[in-house]
Design a protein around this motif. Structure first.
Motif, PDB file in Angstrom:
ATOM      1  N   ILE A 301       0.840  -1.197   0.000  1.00 16.04           N
ATOM      2  CA  ILE A 301       0.000   0.000   0.000  1.00 16.04           C
ATOM      3  C   ILE A 301       0.872   1.242   0.000  1.00 16.04           C
ATOM      4  O   ILE A 301       1.757   1.401   0.847  1.00 16.04           O
ATOM      5  CB  ILE A 301      -0.943   0.008   1.227  1.00 16.04           C
ATOM      6  CG1 ILE A 301      -1.900  -1.189   1.140  1.00 16.04           C
ATOM      7  CG2 ILE A 301      -1.725   1.311   1.305  1.00 16.04           C
ATOM      8  CD1 ILE A 301      -2.781  -1.358   2.366  1.00 16.04           C
ATOM      9  N   PHE A 302       0.629   2.122  -0.943  1.00 10.07           N
ATOM     10  CA  PHE A 302       1.385   3.368  -1.067  1.00 10.07           C
ATOM     11  C   PHE A 302       1.130   4.270   0.139  1.00 10.07           C
ATOM     12  O   PHE A 302      -0.006   4.387   0.614  1.00 10.07           O
ATOM     13  CB  PHE A 302       0.949   4.087  -2.351  1.00 10.07           C
ATOM     14  CG  PHE A 302       1.645   5.399  -2.593  1.00 10.07           C
ATOM     15  CD1 PHE A 302       2.908   5.430  -3.155  1.00 10.07           C
ATOM     16  CD2 PHE A 302       1.034   6.596  -2.254  1.00 10.07           C
ATOM     17  CE1 PHE A 302       3.552   6.638  -3.379  1.00 10.07           C
ATOM     18  CE2 PHE A 302       1.660   7.812  -2.480  1.00 10.07           C
ATOM     19  CZ  PHE A 302       2.927   7.830  -3.046  1.00 10.07           C
ATOM     20  N   PRO A 303       2.173   4.966   0.656  1.00  2.80           N
ATOM     21  CA  PRO A 303       2.017   5.842   1.820  1.00  2.80           C
ATOM     22  C   PRO A 303       1.391   7.189   1.428  1.00  2.80           C
ATOM     23  O   PRO A 303       2.059   8.224   1.376  1.00  2.80           O
ATOM     24  CB  PRO A 303       3.448   6.011   2.318  1.00  2.80           C
ATOM     25  CG  PRO A 303       4.296   5.872   1.098  1.00  2.80           C
ATOM     26  CD  PRO A 303       3.592   4.843   0.242  1.00  2.80           C
ATOM     27  N   LEU A 304       0.099   7.173   1.139  1.00  3.94           N
ATOM     28  CA  LEU A 304      -0.556   8.339   0.545  1.00  3.94           C
ATOM     29  C   LEU A 304      -0.594   9.543   1.481  1.00  3.94           C
ATOM     30  O   LEU A 304      -0.295  10.667   1.059  1.00  3.94           O
ATOM     31  CB  LEU A 304      -1.983   7.965   0.125  1.00  3.94           C
ATOM     32  CG  LEU A 304      -2.757   9.061  -0.604  1.00  3.94           C
ATOM     33  CD1 LEU A 304      -2.114   9.374  -1.952  1.00  3.94           C
ATOM     34  CD2 LEU A 304      -4.223   8.648  -0.792  1.00  3.94           C
ATOM     35  N   GLU A 305      -0.976   9.343   2.729  1.00  7.23           N
ATOM     36  CA  GLU A 305      -1.184  10.505   3.615  1.00  7.23           C
ATOM     37  C   GLU A 305       0.085  11.326   3.830  1.00  7.23           C
ATOM     38  O   GLU A 305       0.063  12.550   3.642  1.00  7.23           O
ATOM     39  CB  GLU A 305      -1.776  10.055   4.948  1.00  7.23           C
ATOM     40  CG  GLU A 305      -2.243  11.234   5.797  1.00  7.23           C
ATOM     41  CD  GLU A 305      -3.042  10.788   7.002  1.00  7.23           C
ATOM     42  OE1 GLU A 305      -3.961  11.518   7.398  1.00  7.23           O
ATOM     43  OE2 GLU A 305      -2.746   9.703   7.545  1.00  7.23           O
ATOM     44  N   PRO A 306       1.231  10.723   4.181  1.00  2.91           N
ATOM     45  CA  PRO A 306       2.434  11.549   4.324  1.00  2.91           C
ATOM     46  C   PRO A 306       2.906  12.147   3.002  1.00  2.91           C
ATOM     47  O   PRO A 306       3.498  13.229   2.985  1.00  2.91           O
ATOM     48  CB  PRO A 306       3.470  10.581   4.893  1.00  2.91           C
ATOM     49  CG  PRO A 306       2.960   9.213   4.599  1.00  2.91           C
ATOM     50  CD  PRO A 306       1.470   9.329   4.605  1.00  2.91           C
ATOM     51  N   PHE A 307       2.620  11.465   1.891  1.00  5.60           N
ATOM     52  CA  PHE A 307       2.969  11.994   0.576  1.00  5.60           C
ATOM     53  C   PHE A 307       2.154  13.253   0.274  1.00  5.60           C
ATOM     54  O   PHE A 307       2.694  14.277  -0.163  1.00  5.60           O
ATOM     55  CB  PHE A 307       2.730  10.918  -0.475  1.00  5.60           C
ATOM     56  CG  PHE A 307       3.125  11.289  -1.878  1.00  5.60           C
ATOM     57  CD1 PHE A 307       4.455  11.486  -2.219  1.00  5.60           C
ATOM     58  CD2 PHE A 307       2.166  11.418  -2.872  1.00  5.60           C
ATOM     59  CE1 PHE A 307       4.823  11.811  -3.525  1.00  5.60           C
ATOM     60  CE2 PHE A 307       2.518  11.737  -4.176  1.00  5.60           C
ATOM     61  CZ  PHE A 307       3.851  11.944  -4.495  1.00  5.60           C
ATOM     62  N   LEU A 308       0.854  13.196   0.528  1.00  5.49           N
ATOM     63  CA  LEU A 308       0.000  14.363   0.291  1.00  5.49           C
ATOM     64  C   LEU A 308       0.354  15.504   1.233  1.00  5.49           C
ATOM     65  O   LEU A 308       0.283  16.682   0.847  1.00  5.49           O
ATOM     66  CB  LEU A 308      -1.471  13.982   0.472  1.00  5.49           C
ATOM     67  CG  LEU A 308      -2.046  12.980  -0.521  1.00  5.49           C
ATOM     68  CD1 LEU A 308      -3.489  12.650  -0.166  1.00  5.49           C
ATOM     69  CD2 LEU A 308      -1.944  13.500  -1.951  1.00  5.49           C
ATOM     70  N   ALA A 309       0.752  15.182   2.451  1.00  4.65           N
ATOM     71  CA  ALA A 309       1.104  16.220   3.427  1.00  4.65           C
ATOM     72  C   ALA A 309       2.276  17.063   2.960  1.00  4.65           C
ATOM     73  O   ALA A 309       2.430  18.216   3.376  1.00  4.65           O
ATOM     74  CB  ALA A 309       1.409  15.584   4.781  1.00  4.65           C
ATOM     75  N   GLN A 310       3.105  16.506   2.077  1.00  8.04           N
ATOM     76  CA  GLN A 310       4.253  17.244   1.548  1.00  8.04           C
ATOM     77  C   GLN A 310       3.998  17.779   0.132  1.00  8.04           C
ATOM     78  O   GLN A 310       4.928  18.176  -0.565  1.00  8.04           O
ATOM     79  CB  GLN A 310       5.493  16.358   1.564  1.00  8.04           C
ATOM     80  CG  GLN A 310       5.889  15.924   2.975  1.00  8.04           C
ATOM     81  CD  GLN A 310       7.300  15.368   3.032  1.00  8.04           C
ATOM     82  OE1 GLN A 310       8.240  15.974   2.530  1.00  8.04           O
ATOM     83  NE2 GLN A 310       7.436  14.202   3.640  1.00  8.04           N
TER      84      GLN A 310
END
Length: 455
Positions: A301-310
């Motif tokens: 599963i791709f780490p979407l939330e920390p990616f979007l946070a940046q």
């Protein structure tokens, strides 16, 4: 007048009422006017949205769908699936590739995709020799795109090795073999085909299948604005192989060696450290996410939330085509995050709290960037690529504009896409592709031929 009046239209700033859309003979939008008055003689519809971009496709794998769901003698994984795919690709002809691609593209159109990025790596004949025209198979896939009407970004794949450290290809990979010179020749042959519907970029398959030196050589000769796509960090096994070879994880190795920027699309990028998340986000590259394939292959599963946070950018693709639905990709993307974190409503921002709206608009922007074409928005200068929703369906009855995309993405399994326009031309009417009977007949014939080879 080439025009359409929409009671509700999804524009870059959100849903707007009474929108008049106009386009020219080349299929480009010339005017998008909210708060307009419906003029006589102009077709009127209820709900219009920009068509989605499918940023990662291996079209020939559509014919493999459902045939690999049988357990082997050992634990099955991406790597055992890959061996089955190699065997399937061994004898497929260019004409069969075209038939399969046409069926796939017609299905993608019916489900709301209006553009596709084709990560194309079956370049050679079954005996491993190059066709008289090096771009033979790529041209067949482009012909399928022209026939169906979908916009395409063709990405010939650089594929020289079977693993990190320039390990020689295995016999079953002979049809994929290309070096930098081969790829530049293929791109050169495809240049005359480029137009408003067709772009040509490049795809180093992965850091295990193409060396950094090869990638640099191709990029030195590729026009600077062309898209560059690469598989990366899809599997834990790949991460470990990269560590064993270079002492660095794949994304770290890529960023240490090459100037990654906004024209890059990093496909999958499933297994990332915090520093790698930061590198991708800061480079403005697009993360190419394919949730149905990633789930089917057990990638992770791709780490979407920390990616979007940046401020990270993403788009979606159907990859191996076990699904041809943009809705299913977006739903899986959000649901994977919810299952991993045991929370709800994760894909949002401070400015957009509606999950469906955030997912659709973000995937449009990332997909448009990844395909290198003027698509992904209902705005002047963009392609007239749009979908009309089925306003008779009960799932859309009585909804406020702010509720539409939430219902579309997260309610039910019916296909709510009724009509589809690409480049100013209607290609789907009443949920049927305009050339579907002939496309399906040819696809069925191809499947019968391939089954005979398996028996």
């Amino acid at each position: 007048m080439k025009a359409l009046f929409a009671r509700h239209a999804l524009l870059p700033e959100g849903w707007r009422r009474d929108v008049l859309l106009q386009w020219d003979d080349r299929g480009n939008l010339t005017a998008v006017q909210p708060n307009a008055v419906a003029a006589s003689g102009i077709s009127s519809v209820q709900y219009v949205m920009p068509g989605m971009i499918n940023l990662h496709s291996h079209s020939f794998q559509r014919a493999l769908g459902g045939l690999t769901e049988v357990a082997g003698d050992s634990k099955d994984s991406f790597w055992t699936w890959r061996d089955l795919m190699y065997r399937f690709a061994r004898n497929i002809t260019p004409e069969q590739m075209e038939a399969i691609a046409a069926q796939l593209f017609s299905e993608c159109l019916r489900h709301g995709y209006t553009s596709v990025c084709e990560f194309h790596y079956v370049q050679r004949a079954p005996d491993g020799s190059m066709y008289p025209q090096a771009s033979e198979t790529a041209q067949k896939v482009i012909a399928a795109a022209r026939h169906t009407g979908i916009g395409i970004t063709m990405l010939p794949v650089l594929y020289s090795y079977s693993g990190f450290g320039e390990q020689p290809l295995k016999p079953e990979q002979a049809r994929f073999r290309t070096d930098a010179r081969d790829i530049l020749k293929i791109i050169g042959e495809l240049e005359p085909l480029r137009d408003a519907q067709i772009e040509v970029g490049v795809a180093p398959h992965s850091l295990r299948a193409a060396s950094v030196a090869q990638i640099r050589e191709v990029l030195d000769h590729l026009p600077k604005a062309r898209p560059v796509h690469v598989h990366i960090a899809e599997q834990q096994g790949e991460v470990q192989q990269s560590l064993d070879f270079s002492g660095r994880r794949p994304v770290q190795y890529l960023y240490d060696q090459l100037p990654v920027d906004q024209r890059w699309c990093l496909v999958h990028a499933t297994h990332l450290t915090g520093d790698e998340i930061t590198s991708i986000a800061r480079s403005c590259a697009v993360a190419g996410l394919c949730p149905t394939t990633e789930a089917n292959l057990g990638d992770g599963i791709f780490p979407l939330e920390p990616f979007l946070a940046q401020g990270g950018r993403f788009g979606i693709g159907s990859d191996s085509h076990i699904s041809q639905s943009a809705i299913e990709e977006l739903r899986w993307l959000e649901y994977g995050q919810r299952l991993a974190q045991q929370r709800r409503n994760i894909a949002v921002s401070e400015q957009q709290r509606h999950v469906g709206d955030f997912l659709w608009q973000s995937a449009l922007q990332g997909g448009a960037q990844a395909c290198g074409r003027p698509v992904g928005a209902l705005a002047p200068g963009k392609r007239a690529d749009l979908i009309v929703l089925d306003d008779d369906h009960p799932n859309l009855d009585g909804l406020h504009d702010s509720e539409l995309l939430g219902s579309l993405v997260f309610c039910g399994n019916d296909n709510l896409v009724r009509d589809v326009m690409v480049g100013g031309q209607w290609v789907v009417r009443g949920q049927k592709h305009v050339a579907q009977p002939a496309i399906t007949a040819r696809f069925k014939k191809t499947l019968a031929e391939l089954r005979e080879l398996r028996s």
